[in-house]
Design an enzyme around this catalytic site. Structure first.
Site, PDB file in Angstrom:
ATOM      1  NE  ARG A 258      28.356  95.777  73.663  1.00 41.03           N
ATOM      2  CZ  ARG A 258      27.700  94.752  74.180  1.00 41.03           C
ATOM      3  NH1 ARG A 258      26.934  94.008  73.403  1.00 41.03           N
ATOM      4  NH2 ARG A 258      27.826  94.456  75.466  1.00 41.03           N
ATOM      5  NE  ARG A 273      22.309  93.700  65.524  1.00 41.13           N
ATOM      6  CZ  ARG A 273      22.611  92.617  66.246  1.00 41.13           C
ATOM      7  NH1 ARG A 273      23.764  92.574  66.908  1.00 41.13           N
ATOM      8  NH2 ARG A 273      21.791  91.584  66.290  1.00 41.13           N
ATOM      9  CD  GLU A 345      22.440  88.471  74.101  1.00 38.23           C
ATOM     10  OE1 GLU A 345      23.185  89.031  74.946  1.00 38.23           O
ATOM     11  OE2 GLU A 345      22.864  88.010  73.030  1.00 38.23           O
ATOM     12  CB  SER A 348      24.151  87.112  77.854  1.00 41.04           C
ATOM     13  OG  SER A 348      25.136  88.124  77.964  1.00 41.04           O
ATOM     14  NE  ARG A 385      19.899  94.166  71.644  1.00 45.00           N
ATOM     15  CZ  ARG A 385      20.509  93.159  71.026  1.00 45.00           C
ATOM     16  NH1 ARG A 385      20.386  91.925  71.509  1.00 45.00           N
ATOM     17  NH2 ARG A 385      21.215  93.358  69.934  1.00 45.00           N
TER      18      ARG A 385
END
Length: 425
Positions: A258, A273, A345, A348, A385
Site C-alpha cells: 500500500r 503503518r 484497527e 476489519s 499490527r
C-alpha cells in the site's frame, strides 16, 4: 456495481445512500441520464438496422433502374446504421462508467457520517495498566532483536523494515495460527498472487476512490494488491457457482502493498503503518440473503483470534462515509495500543453484498435463474499490527515480552521473549 433495477426503480434510495456517505447525488442523476440515452441509442440502432434489412430484401427482388435506386438507399442506410452502432457503443460505455461510479448502497444499519462517526458496539477486556513506564514496539523490537527499521529504510526507504530473529518467528507463528484456525473452521487455505490484472482491481473497487493507494507496475498491465481480497474475489470471476457449494470460504495468505498516500506524516515511525505487510484474509462467496449472517460469523472468527492473543479491543460499526467503494457495511476490531494511548484497527470485515460479483460476473443458479452472489472479506491477521499489539500489551519492565498462551506452540514452546544478551527467566 449496484443493481441497475434499484437505480431505475428507487433512485431516491440511492440518493439517500450517497447522502449517508457524505457524497453528492450527481452520480445518480448522471447514471439515470446515461441509462435513458443508452436505451434510446439501442432503439435507434435497432430501428435503422431493421430498415436496412427490409431494404436489402427489396433489392434482391428489384430490377433495372429501381434496383440502382434501392442500392443507393441501402448504402445510405448502411452509413446510418454504422453511425447508430457507434452511438450505441458510446452510450453503453457511458452507462457502464456512470454505474460504476456509484458506491455500494450502505446498509440501513450502518451509521451515517465520516471517519469519526462510527458506533462502538462492544468493548472486550480492559486496557492494561502498567506499574512501570511502558516501552513502545520500536524500542521493544530493538531490545529483542525483532525489528530493524534502520536497515529497512536503508534498503527500501521509509515505512519499510526487517523482521529478524523472534520478529520473523512471530510473523510465521501468527500466519500459521491464523491458518490453523481457518482450516479448523472449514476454510479452504490459499496462497494468493500479489500481482493482478486491472480487471481484478477494478472489479473489487480498488481503482476507484482507493486508486491513489495502489502500486502499478510500470510497463506491465499489473498491479500490486493491498489485500488478498482482490485475487480471491477474482478467483471465480465469470463463473456460475453451484448453489450447493455455498458458502465457499477461503483463507488466503499474501504479502500486501500500500502506498499509504493519504497518510502523509501519520504513523511514520515503527511498523504500524507500512508499505508492505503479510496478511491472512478470509474471503467468502454466499447468497445475498445469507450474507448478513455470514458477516457476523466472520466477525466472530476475528474475535476468536484476538482473544487468543489476549488483547483488549473494541468493535466498531464503521460509518458509511468511511466505507470502501464496495462495502455495504464494515466492522472493525481495534486493539488497545499503549504507545498510542488509544485503540487502533487490527482487523476489519466487510459485507460487499453483490457489488463485486456484478462487476466480476460471478453468479449462482437458483430457481429464478442465474443471479449474482455476495462476497465478504475479513482480516484474520495483519501481521505487523498484531506484532505491535502483542509486544506492547504483553511487555515486562525489563523489556521482555510474555507470549500469549495460544501462540506459544507456534513459537517452539517459548513462553517469554528475552532482550538480546539477557538472562531473564
Amino acid at each position: 456495481m449496484i443493481d441497475p433495477r434499484l437505480l431505475r426503480d428507487d433512485p431516491d434510495r440511492v440518493r439517500a445512500a450517497q447522502a449517508k456517505r457524505g457524497l453528492s447525488a450527481d452520480v445518480v442523476d448522471r447514471a439515470l441520464a446515461a441509462d435513458s440515452a443508452r436505451r434510446q441509442a439501442i432503439a435507434d440502432y435497432e430501428t435503422r438496422r431493421a430498415e436496412q434489412k427490409a431494404s436489402g430484401a427489396l433489392v434482391a427482388r428489384a430490377q433495372g433502374e429501381e434496383k440502382q435506386t434501392l442500392l443507393a438507399q441501402v448504402k445510405e442506410l448502411a452509413a446510418g446504421v454504422k453511425a447508430a452502432e457507434a452511438a450505441r457503443n458510446a452510450a453503453e460505455v457511458e452507462w457502464d462508467e456512470a454505474l460504476k461510479a456509484i458506491p455500494n448502497v450502505a446498509d440501513d444499519a450502518a451509521p451515517a457520517g465520516g471517519e469519526e462517526d462510527y458506533t462502538v458496539i462492544e468493548h472486550v477486556g480492559t486496557p492494561r495498566e502498567f506499574d512501570f513506564e511502558p516501552r513502545d514496539h520500536i524500542e521493544l523490537g530493538r531490545l529483542l532483536g525483532a525489528i530493524d527499521l534502520e536497515r529497512g529504510a536503508k534498503v527500501s526507504g521509509s515505512r519499510f523494515y526487517f523482521l529478524t530473529g523472534v520478529g520473523a518467528q512471530l510473523q510465521l507463528a501468527l500466519v500459521n495460527m491464523a491458518m490453523d484456525q481457518a482450516r479448523a473452521a472449514g476454510f479452504i487455505q490459499a496462497a494468493a498472487p500479489s500481482l493482478v490484472r486491472p480487471r481484478a482491481m477494478e472489479g473489487t473497487g480498488f481503482l476507484g476512490q482507493a486508486a491513489d493507494d495502489v502500486y502499478r507496475i510500470e510497463g506491465e498491465d499489473l498491479y500490486l494488491v493491498g489485500t488478498s481480497e482482490v485475487p480471491m474475489a477474482a478467483f471465480h470471476s465469470d463463473e456460475i457457482l453451484d448453489a450447493a457449494s455455498l458458502p465457499l470460504r477461503y483463507a488466503a495468505f499474501s504479502p500486501c502493498f500500500r502506498k499509504e498516500a493519504g497518510s502523509h506524516g501519520k504513523d511514520t515511525k515503527g511498523i504500524w503503518r507500512v508499505h508492505w505487510f503479510d496478511k491472512v484474509e478470509m474471503f467468502v462467496y454466499t447468497t445475498v440473503e445469507e450474507s448478513y449472517a455470514e458477516h457476523q460469523r466472520l466477525l466472530a472468527w476475528e474475535r476468536e483470534f484476538l482473544d487468543k492473543l489476549e488483547l483488549s479491543y473494541r468493535i466498531i460499526d464503521t460509518a458509511a462515509g468511511d466505507l470502501g467503494l464496495s462495502a455495504a457495511r464494515k466492522f472493525d476490531c481495534e486493539a488497545w495500543i499503549p504507545s498510542r494511548n488509544g485503540y487502533g484497527e487490527l482487523t476489519s470485515t466487510s459485507n460487499c453484498t453483490d457489488f463485486q460479483a456484478r462487476r466480476l460476473g460471478i453468479r449462482t443458479r437458483g430457481e429464478g435463474g442465474a443471479t449474482p452472489v455476495a462476497t465478504l472479506n475479513g482480516t484474520l491477521t495483519a501481521v505487523t499490527r498484531a506484532i505491535v499489539a502483542i509486544l506492547e500489551t504483553h511487555q515486562n519492565e525489563d523489556g521482555s515480552v510474555t507470549l500469549p498462551q495460544a501462540l506459544r506452540p507456534y513459537m517452539g514452546g517459548v513462553e517469554v521473549l528475552k532482550p538480546l544478551g539477557s538472562s531473564v527467566g
